[in-house]
Design an enzyme around this catalytic site. Structure first.
Site, mmCIF file in Angstrom:
data_model
loop_
_atom_site.group_PDB
_atom_site.id
_atom_site.type_symbol
_atom_site.label_atom_id
_atom_site.label_comp_id
_atom_site.label_asym_id
_atom_site.label_seq_id
_atom_site.Cartn_x
_atom_site.Cartn_y
_atom_site.Cartn_z
ATOM 1 N N LYS A 220 0.828 -1.215 0.000
ATOM 2 C CA LYS A 220 0.000 0.000 0.000
ATOM 3 C C LYS A 220 0.863 1.267 0.000
ATOM 4 O O LYS A 220 0.607 2.184 -0.770
ATOM 5 C CB LYS A 220 -0.934 0.033 1.220
ATOM 6 C CG LYS A 220 -1.939 -1.106 1.270
ATOM 7 C CD LYS A 220 -2.978 -0.902 2.364
ATOM 8 C CE LYS A 220 -2.436 -0.943 3.770
ATOM 9 N NZ LYS A 220 -1.916 -2.254 4.194
ATOM 10 N N ARG B 113 -10.136 0.498 8.042
ATOM 11 C CA ARG B 113 -9.776 -0.884 8.364
ATOM 12 C C ARG B 113 -10.946 -1.633 8.984
ATOM 13 O O ARG B 113 -10.796 -2.826 9.307
ATOM 14 C CB ARG B 113 -8.604 -0.900 9.330
ATOM 15 C CG ARG B 113 -7.235 -0.964 8.648
ATOM 16 C CD ARG B 113 -6.182 -0.853 9.723
ATOM 17 N NE ARG B 113 -4.932 -1.493 9.408
ATOM 18 C CZ ARG B 113 -3.842 -0.828 8.992
ATOM 19 N NH1 ARG B 113 -3.891 0.453 8.797
ATOM 20 N NH2 ARG B 113 -2.715 -1.483 8.790
ATOM 21 N N ARG C 263 11.046 -5.612 5.575
ATOM 22 C CA ARG C 263 10.865 -4.173 5.853
ATOM 23 C C ARG C 263 11.317 -3.855 7.282
ATOM 24 O O ARG C 263 11.962 -2.839 7.518
ATOM 25 C CB ARG C 263 9.385 -3.791 5.656
ATOM 26 C CG ARG C 263 9.107 -2.302 5.846
ATOM 27 C CD ARG C 263 7.686 -1.950 5.456
ATOM 28 N NE ARG C 263 6.704 -2.577 6.333
ATOM 29 C CZ ARG C 263 5.391 -2.535 6.124
ATOM 30 N NH1 ARG C 263 4.896 -1.911 5.074
ATOM 31 N NH2 ARG C 263 4.555 -3.099 6.958
ATOM 32 N N ARG D 289 11.250 -0.855 12.114
ATOM 33 C CA ARG D 289 9.883 -0.666 12.617
ATOM 34 C C ARG D 289 9.514 -1.816 13.555
ATOM 35 O O ARG D 289 9.562 -2.983 13.155
ATOM 36 C CB ARG D 289 8.931 -0.597 11.410
ATOM 37 C CG ARG D 289 7.608 0.009 11.738
ATOM 38 C CD ARG D 289 6.786 0.160 10.481
ATOM 39 N NE ARG D 289 5.472 -0.403 10.690
ATOM 40 C CZ ARG D 289 4.496 -0.390 9.812
ATOM 41 N NH1 ARG D 289 4.690 0.168 8.630
ATOM 42 N NH2 ARG D 289 3.330 -0.931 10.079
ATOM 43 N N ARG E 6 -1.137 -9.429 12.798
ATOM 44 C CA ARG E 6 -1.740 -8.355 11.992
ATOM 45 C C ARG E 6 -2.511 -8.932 10.806
ATOM 46 O O ARG E 6 -3.563 -8.407 10.427
ATOM 47 C CB ARG E 6 -0.651 -7.378 11.522
ATOM 48 C CG ARG E 6 -0.191 -6.462 12.653
ATOM 49 C CD ARG E 6 1.177 -5.858 12.403
ATOM 50 N NE ARG E 6 1.220 -4.952 11.292
ATOM 51 C CZ ARG E 6 2.343 -4.639 10.634
ATOM 52 N NH1 ARG E 6 3.499 -5.178 10.981
ATOM 53 N NH2 ARG E 6 2.294 -3.806 9.644
HETATM 54 P P1 AMP Z 1 0.101 0.574 8.946
HETATM 55 O O1 AMP Z 1 1.306 1.448 8.875
HETATM 56 O O2 AMP Z 1 -1.032 1.075 8.097
HETATM 57 O O3 AMP Z 1 0.404 -0.881 8.694
HETATM 58 O O4 AMP Z 1 -0.425 0.650 10.455
HETATM 59 C C1 AMP Z 1 0.343 0.209 11.544
HETATM 60 C C2 AMP Z 1 -0.548 -0.040 12.743
HETATM 61 O O5 AMP Z 1 -1.214 1.170 13.114
HETATM 62 C C3 AMP Z 1 -1.658 -1.048 12.528
HETATM 63 O O6 AMP Z 1 -1.225 -2.384 12.722
HETATM 64 C C4 AMP Z 1 -2.692 -0.612 13.562
HETATM 65 O O7 AMP Z 1 -2.318 -1.039 14.851
HETATM 66 C C5 AMP Z 1 -2.552 0.893 13.534
HETATM 67 N N1 AMP Z 1 -3.469 1.509 12.549
HETATM 68 C C6 AMP Z 1 -3.151 2.201 11.410
HETATM 69 N N2 AMP Z 1 -4.243 2.586 10.750
HETATM 70 C C7 AMP Z 1 -5.301 2.135 11.464
HETATM 71 C C8 AMP Z 1 -6.714 2.188 11.295
HETATM 72 N N3 AMP Z 1 -7.267 2.774 10.227
HETATM 73 N N4 AMP Z 1 -7.480 1.607 12.247
HETATM 74 C C9 AMP Z 1 -6.956 1.014 13.328
HETATM 75 N N5 AMP Z 1 -5.636 0.905 13.550
HETATM 76 C C10 AMP Z 1 -4.809 1.458 12.629
#
Ligand code: AMP
Length: 191
Positions: free
Chosen positions: A14, A91, A130, A136, A147
């Site tokens: 993404k 999400r 990554r 990270r 996840r």
């Molecule tokens: P990402 O960078 O999009 O993979 O997000 C990393 C983490 O942030 C996710 O595993 C969630 O814990 C949290 N997170 C990011 N976006 C959302 C969302 N829209 N709803 C809930 N948790 C989120």
């Protein structure tokens, strides 16, 4: 103006494809994951709460995320006139419904959902790589598996939600970055 949701499991590409879309369509990028990581770095109250969930591979609660997104949209009224790419949001179904409301208030809508489809074992490989490159904390194998489980339970129902609205564009997320972007462009040119 075009609003796009880039959708897919963690590790599906993404962020990478968002960069290509921004460059090509001059969209404003909103990644809720990036916004949360910024809060964690700055040690805000939201950042500290979010960290508890992120470290466990769980979603941050809807009310917090929906408020956060509303705030980001309000703060960027001038930047979003060409359209927005929503990366990592929505999400959950309640998040999608809230997004619809927020966009309707602004006289706009989600135009397309680009769904990057990648097999699970490839997702794990990419996330672990990554993590090694970026440091990270939630990009380790155990958290990645959690996840992906959370993705199937809480996020994947959005595919049917957007399919019913005729907005879901299925993209094979295996291949080169440029090759995948070509597929996306081809789909978007047809909407
Ligand atoms: P990402 O960078 O999009 O993979 O997000 C990393 C983490 O942030 C996710 O595993 C969630 O814990 C949290 N997170 C990011 N976006 C959302 C969302 N829209 N709803 C809930 N948790 C989120």
């Amino acid at each position: 103006m075009i609003n796009i949701v880039i959708f897919g499991a963690p590790g599906s590409g993404k962020g990478t494809q968002s960069d290509k879309l921004i460059e090509h369509y001059h969209l404003f990028h909103i990644s809720t994951g990036d916004v949360l990581r910024d809060h964690m770095r700055r040690g805000t109250e939201l950042g500290m709460v979010a960290k508890e969930y992120i470290d466990q591979g769980q979603l941050v609660p809807d009310d917090l995320i929906i408020d956060l997104l509303a705030q980001v949209l309000d703060e960027n009224k001038e930047n979003t006139t060409q359209g927005v790419i929503f990366d990592g949001y929505p999400r959950t179904i309640p998040q999608a419904e809230a997004l619809e409301g927020m966009l309707a208030e602004r006289g706009t809508q989600v135009d397309a959902v680009v769904g990057l489809e990648v097999p699970d074992e490839e997702l794990i490989k990419r996330i672990v790589l990554r993590g090694e490159q970026s440091g990270r904390a939630d990009d380790n194998e155990d958290t990645a598996r959690k996840r992906i489980e959370v993705y199937y339970e809480q996020t994947s129902p959005l595919k049917a939600y957007y399919q019913e609205q005729g907005k879901y564009l299925a993209i094979n997320g295996m291949g080169t970055i440029d090759g995948i972007f070509e597929l996306i462009q081809h789909e978007l040119d047809n909407i």
